[in-house]
Write an enzyme that holds these catalytic residues in place. Structure first.
Site, short mmCIF file in Angstrom:
data_model
loop_
_atom_site.label_atom_id
_atom_site.label_comp_id
_atom_site.label_asym_id
_atom_site.label_seq_id
_atom_site.Cartn_x
_atom_site.Cartn_y
_atom_site.Cartn_z
N GLU A 1 56.23 -32.61 -2.96
CA GLU A 1 55.53 -33.88 -3.25
C GLU A 1 54.09 -33.96 -2.76
O GLU A 1 53.69 -34.93 -2.12
CB GLU A 1 56.32 -35.05 -2.63
CG GLU A 1 57.75 -35.12 -3.10
CD GLU A 1 58.54 -36.29 -2.50
OE1 GLU A 1 58.07 -36.89 -1.52
OE2 GLU A 1 59.61 -36.60 -3.04
N GLU B 1 66.96 -33.01 -8.38
CA GLU B 1 67.47 -34.19 -7.65
C GLU B 1 67.87 -35.28 -8.63
O GLU B 1 67.48 -36.44 -8.51
CB GLU B 1 66.40 -34.70 -6.66
CG GLU B 1 65.94 -33.66 -5.67
CD GLU B 1 64.95 -34.17 -4.61
OE1 GLU B 1 64.80 -35.39 -4.44
OE2 GLU B 1 64.33 -33.31 -3.95
#
Ligand code: GLA
Length: 376
Positions: free
Chosen positions: A152, A260
């Site tokens: 991220e 995810e």
């Protein structure tokens, strides 16, 4: 005789009973993965452990390999939970991910600041990153199949996010990423090395990630794959964005993974991913907001269940159709009761984002997903 009748009845009630499991159904396509926690790894929730072993051939550690767990204080290392995770994978022949080495969340402040609050110098930061990766990747070398090396770090517009890591390197995100992948390949040369992020379907963010990967490749630094987190909703993202992201990343010559996956069904967050703390303001817990934001406390209505089933069906169909480009599809948890989506971005909601109910029975979405590979 009684036993045969029981099985026949169970097959009629629960189609999943009569069919293969997820990992069997998708054996010709990609690895099927699931994020696990200590309840599953320890066997304390025996039925959940059994379902994991039946349905998945890859696991991700939900929290146990994050910096705040492994290295909570400068003088403390804590590998017990992580070692149990790795042992669970080994005992059961499961592919195991390490998640994650360089991330701005769940990373203690002492990584970035001196005890008196002044920031570490650039050279101190390089050494902190190097020694952390040496210790952690070195500890698990030969026991973990791959690492999410950086998590991220790219913003919506494709530039680097202003995080504790990029700030500590004077805003030079390229340097953070180059060093992280260099150290990871140095200390665990046999593990695959991945970049992982959310909202990568957004074209500007997707292209920023592609640029970053090409930057590593031009510098001769190994990167083996990109993880598309896929914290998605009933109504987002548009399917064409998903397929474009998969195709863009595959064209870089790296593995593409859905890492995810969960599908939010609740108001607001089924329409888009809300990042940050804005919806944690206590007034959203007041009755009038709560009624609106948390409408399915007593169960998921049939029409929403049907939408969830359709959404999982279309997503898994997209992945299956692109199975030549996709290496793994991982769900972010086994059952609704363990999902982070009950607590984020709004605390105390009842969400339904996964394939198994809180009582560990399979949802209609599970059965829909199971059938996709057999449809010609
Ligand atoms: C991100 C991280 C995961 C996890 C989820 C929320 O996607 O990569 O490790 O923290 O947020 O549970």
């Amino acid at each position: 005789m009684k036993k045969v009748m029981f099985i026949a009845a169970a097959m009629a009630i629960c189609p999943a009973f009569s069919q293969s499991t997820l990992k069997e159904a998708y054996a010709d396509a990609f690895k099927m993965g699931c994020a696990v926690n200590s309840m599953i790894v320890s066997g304390r929730n025996a039925r959940a452990t059994e379902l994991i072993l039946q349905n998945f051939n890859a696991i991700s550690p939900e929290n146990d390999l994050k910096a705040e767990v492994l290295h909570p204080r400068p003088d403390t290392w804590n590998f017990q939970a992580a070692d149990r995770y790795v042992q669970f994978a080994k005992d059961n022949g499961l592919w195991a991910l390490g998640h994650t080495l360089v991330w701005h969340n769940q990373t203690p402040d002492f990584f970035f600041n001196h005890p008196d609050g002044t920031p570490n110098t650039h050279d101190e930061m390089v050494e902190i990153m190097r020694s952390y990766i040496e210790k952690v990747a070195g500890h698990f070398a030969g026991k973990i199949d791959a690492w999410d090396v950086v998590n991220e770090i790219i913003d919506n517009d494709g530039s680097y996010r202003k995080t504790v890591w990029t700030n500590a390197f004077g805003g030079d995100g390229d340097e953070v990423v180059r060093l992280a992948f260099k150290f990871a390949s140095q200390y665990d040369p046999n593990a695959e090395l991945y970049y992982n992020d959310f909202n990568v379907w957004r074209p500007s963010k997707r292209d920023g990630i592609a640029r970053m990967v090409r930057m590593l490749q031009k510098n001769g630094i190994r990167i083996d794959g990109i993880g598309i987190q896929a914290h998605w909703g009933l109504n987002f993202p548009k399917n064409e964005y998903i397929t474009a992201a998969i195709d863009t990343f595959a064209a870089l010559g790296v593995k593409v993974m859905i890492t995810e996956l969960d599908v939010d069904v609740l108001p607001l967050t089924k329409e888009g991913q809300v990042i940050g703390k804005s919806l944690q303001e206590p007034f959203y817990q007041l009755e009038e907001f709560e009624v609106f934001l948390d409408p399915y406390k007593r169960g998921l209505p049939d029409d929403v269940q049907a939408q969830l089933t359709d959404r999982y069906r279309e997503l898994m169909q997209i992945f299956y159709d692109r199975r030549d480009k996709i290496d793994r599809v991982t769900l972010w948890g086994l059952h609704d009761g363990m999902s982070w989506k009950n607590g984020y971005p709004i605390p105390n909601r009842t969400n339904y984002p996964l394939l198994f109910n809180r009582d560990l029975t399979p949802k209609p979405a599970y059965n829909a997903v199971l059938k996709i590979p057999s449809k010609k």
